[in-house]
Design a protein around this motif. Structure first.
Motif, PDB file in Angstrom:
ATOM      1  N   GLU A  92      -1.902  -1.143 -12.466  1.00 59.49           N
ATOM      2  CA  GLU A  92      -1.881  -0.638 -13.842  1.00 59.49           C
ATOM      3  C   GLU A  92      -0.458  -0.268 -14.262  1.00 59.49           C
ATOM      4  O   GLU A  92      -0.065  -0.480 -15.415  1.00 59.49           O
ATOM      5  CB  GLU A  92      -2.810   0.583 -13.972  1.00 59.49           C
ATOM      6  N   THR A 117       0.732   1.259  -8.737  1.00 62.53           N
ATOM      7  CA  THR A 117      -0.518   0.516  -8.908  1.00 62.53           C
ATOM      8  C   THR A 117      -0.323  -0.699  -9.816  1.00 62.53           C
ATOM      9  O   THR A 117       0.696  -0.833 -10.512  1.00 62.53           O
ATOM     10  CB  THR A 117      -1.604   1.416  -9.540  1.00 62.53           C
ATOM     11  N   VAL A 157      -5.448  -6.568 -14.320  1.00 64.73           N
ATOM     12  CA  VAL A 157      -5.483  -5.711 -13.146  1.00 64.73           C
ATOM     13  C   VAL A 157      -6.680  -6.165 -12.309  1.00 64.73           C
ATOM     14  O   VAL A 157      -7.833  -5.841 -12.619  1.00 64.73           O
ATOM     15  CB  VAL A 157      -5.612  -4.234 -13.538  1.00 64.73           C
ATOM     16  N   ASP A 161       0.820  -1.213   0.000  1.00 63.98           N
ATOM     17  CA  ASP A 161       0.000   0.000   0.000  1.00 63.98           C
ATOM     18  C   ASP A 161       0.851   1.259   0.000  1.00 63.98           C
ATOM     19  O   ASP A 161       0.501   2.268  -0.614  1.00 63.98           O
ATOM     20  CB  ASP A 161      -0.922   0.003   1.231  1.00 63.98           C
ATOM     21  N   ASP A 190      -7.269  -5.549  -9.037  1.00 62.01           N
ATOM     22  CA  ASP A 190      -7.713  -4.312  -8.381  1.00 62.01           C
ATOM     23  C   ASP A 190      -6.522  -3.389  -8.346  1.00 62.01           C
ATOM     24  O   ASP A 190      -5.470  -3.686  -8.912  1.00 62.01           O
ATOM     25  CB  ASP A 190      -8.305  -4.577  -6.984  1.00 62.01           C
ATOM     26  N   ASP A 191      -6.630  -2.250  -7.680  1.00 61.77           N
ATOM     27  CA  ASP A 191      -5.582  -1.230  -7.736  1.00 61.77           C
ATOM     28  C   ASP A 191      -4.239  -1.748  -7.260  1.00 61.77           C
ATOM     29  O   ASP A 191      -3.182  -1.265  -7.710  1.00 61.77           O
ATOM     30  CB  ASP A 191      -6.001  -0.024  -6.875  1.00 61.77           C
ATOM     31  N   LYS A 192      -4.245  -2.733  -6.387  1.00 58.69           N
ATOM     32  CA  LYS A 192      -3.003  -3.225  -5.800  1.00 58.69           C
ATOM     33  C   LYS A 192      -2.766  -4.711  -6.058  1.00 58.69           C
ATOM     34  O   LYS A 192      -1.920  -5.321  -5.409  1.00 58.69           O
ATOM     35  CB  LYS A 192      -3.015  -2.968  -4.281  1.00 58.69           C
ATOM     36  N   ASP A 215       2.873   9.705  -6.841  1.00 59.21           N
ATOM     37  CA  ASP A 215       1.796   8.767  -7.163  1.00 59.21           C
ATOM     38  C   ASP A 215       2.080   7.396  -6.549  1.00 59.21           C
ATOM     39  O   ASP A 215       3.232   6.942  -6.506  1.00 59.21           O
ATOM     40  CB  ASP A 215       1.661   8.595  -8.680  1.00 59.21           C
TER      41      ASP A 215
END
Length: 528
Positions: free
Chosen positions: A121, A119, A149, A108, A151-153, A116
């Motif tokens: 992505e 991620t 992807v 995280d 999720d974001d992580k 930024d």
């Protein structure tokens, strides 16, 4: 990952050239301890050719700089025996039973130097870009069928087959998509990563300046405030710089100056045998060296053992196969048998083989080498041997890196009959077979154009075979043929050696020549 030991490939070719220099860094002038500053002055042996974008660049010198700026999901441990030390990743990856799906979570707190967060992505983009842009690094990730992807992580890699060496591939550098996409040309000259050091400036062929990123997201901040990488090709100049305090650490202690550095007041040598391979390669596509009998004649024309003893030791060791000692030991490869393949020097036998193969004594030989003294010495030894056989037209050229890299993989007899080169790879035999001998990489990292379909199939099948013993048998069979056919004449492996000033603390040599450990999970150097 592997590099041409140069500005070639992380799979990186060993080398690249440019001019020498040392500059003043933010008020710090050499011998950092005298000024009270704690910037590190690190002198590299080879320069940088393609900028500092890891999607494009794959040479060792560039990777040494990039390792400070960028991070991967995982990295090697201190002796490169375990490639899955999490960096950006939060724990080990989850691997499906069939080995074709790898899922990794991203920490995280992982953050790029632009603020930024890192991620999924960004990870997807970093692995897809080499293929989409057809860079020289595309072959390193061409086993990936798709990246999801979750999720974001969370990122999921779906492989075309259970690629056995993916634990080395998954450590590739991650770039911020928002910074690089649409800005590909400029990114390599103003890079942004998530590592403990951030970009300041560079002068092509002269120096690179990095400074400590004070907002680094990781647990350990670097002890040093920055590092200046200088490029000094001349060996004696590097050693003199260490002695006078103009350099804190110099890369590659040359064999003829090894004892001088070893006995130098105020400095010592740190070294470990690298994961590398240096060799003489033949053009198997065109010209007389397309005939294995001619390649064997060349083997008889000179003594590789004598050349290594005279020009490489104690900075390196004799090598008898494409695999460095650490891989030979880990995979129990038959090194003693492979050491029996090369011939002792026998001019009469060489002459007879050339005659049997119908090679005219008027043939114009062309040997090319990169700007490196040891590889030049190997090429010159071959040249002298051919002249002793009776050939009068032997051209031996030491080329600048850019020119060499343009020529060595064309497969044209007009460009070369033989070349010397080096390779730095990951601790898996695939790094020293697929990239150097696979037919699908001819013209890229394979300049031999060796057209043995059975060997090629063994190399390709071994990539997809999950059982290590089965893979081992494939590599042994393929290597037996490669050595007997003398596609390469294996030469030596280098120690990753550094002359280190006594006021430098906690520095250690790493087996991966691309890794200069400044602030890592196993060390944090200081300038005292």
């Amino acid at each position: 990952m592997s590099h041409h030991v140069s500005e070639l490939s992380r799979r990186r070719l060993l080398a690249s050239g440019a001019a020498a220099s040392a500059v003043t860094f933010a008020g710090c002038i050499g011998g950092s301890s005298d000024s009270g500053d704690n910037e590190l002055l690190f002198t590299q042996e080879k320069g940088w050719a393609y900028g500092f974008d890891p999607i494009v660049a794959n040479g060792v010198p560039t990777a040494q700089v990039n390792e400070q700026i960028y991070e991967g999901l995982y990295t090697y441990n201190a002796d490169a025996t375990d490639s899955l030390v999490p960096v950006l990743a939060d724990g080990e990856p989850e691997v499906s039973d069939d080995g074709t799906t790898w899922t990794a979570e991203i920490k995280d707190e992982a953050t790029f130097q632009n603020g930024d967060g890192v991620t999924a992505e960004d990870v997807k983009y970093s692995f897809e870009a080499p293929v989409n842009e057809e860079t020289e690094n595309a072959a390193e990730v061409n086993m990936i069928e798709s990246i999801e992807v979750v999720d974001d992580k969370t990122v999921e890699f779906n492989l075309e087959y259970p690629y056995a060496a993916f634990n080395t591939t998954i450590g590739a550098s991650i770039v911020p998509k928002s910074e690089r996409e649409g800005n590909e040309e400029e990114f390599g000259h103003d890079p942004v990563g998530s590592g403990p050091f951030q970009w300041v400036e560079w002068e092509d062929g002269q120096y690179v300046l990095l400074e400590r990123w004070d907002d680094y997201w990781g647990e350990q901040d670097p002890n040093i405030s920055g590092v200046e990488f200088d490029f000094v090709e001349e060996q004696s100049t590097r050693v003199t710089g260490l002695e006078t305090g103009e350099s804190d650490i110099i890369e590659t202690v040359p064999p003829q100056l090894w004892e001088d550095v070893k006995n130098m007041d105020g400095a010592s040598i740190e070294s470990t045998l690298g994961i590398g391979y240096f060799y003489l390669a033949f053009n198997c596509n065109e010209g007389p060296t397309a005939d294995p009998q001619v390649r064997e004649a060349v083997d008889y024309a000179f003594s590789m053992d004598d050349a290594i003893e005279s020009f490489v030791e104690p900075a390196g060791v004799r090598q008898y196969s494409p695999f460095p000692q650490s891989i030979v030991d880990a995979w129990d490869f038959p090194q003693d048998e492979w050491a029996e393949v090369p011939h002792d020097r026998d001019i009469d036998q060489a002459t007879q083989l050339f005659e049997d193969a119908g090679v005219s004594m008027d043939y114009e030989w062309n040997i090319i080498v990169p700007p490196d003294d040891m590889r030049e010495a190997i090429g010159e030894s071959v040249s002298n041997g051919l002249k002793e056989v009776g050939f009068n037209n032997v051209t031996f050229e030491r080329l600048e890196w850019g020119t060499f890299l343009d020529l060595y993989a064309t497969g044209s007899e007009d460009d070369y009959n033989m070349y010397t080169l080096g390779w730095s790879g990951s601790p898996d035999p695939e790094a020293f077979t697929y990239y150097l001998f696979a037919q699908e990489l001819e013209g890229s990292t394979n300049g031999t154009y060796y057209g043995n379909d059975e060997v090629d199939q063994l190399i390709m099948d071994a990539r997809e075979e999950p059982d290590q013993e089965t893979r081992r048998e494939m590599y042994v069979e393929a290597t037996n043929t490669i050595l007997e056919d003398r596609v390469h004449l294996p030469a030596y492996n280098m120690k990753n050696s550094y002359g280190v000033a006594d006021y430098i603390s906690d520095f250690q040599s790493h087996p991966d020549s691309a890794i200069i450990p400044l602030s890592t999970h196993f060390n944090n150097i200081g300038v005292e």
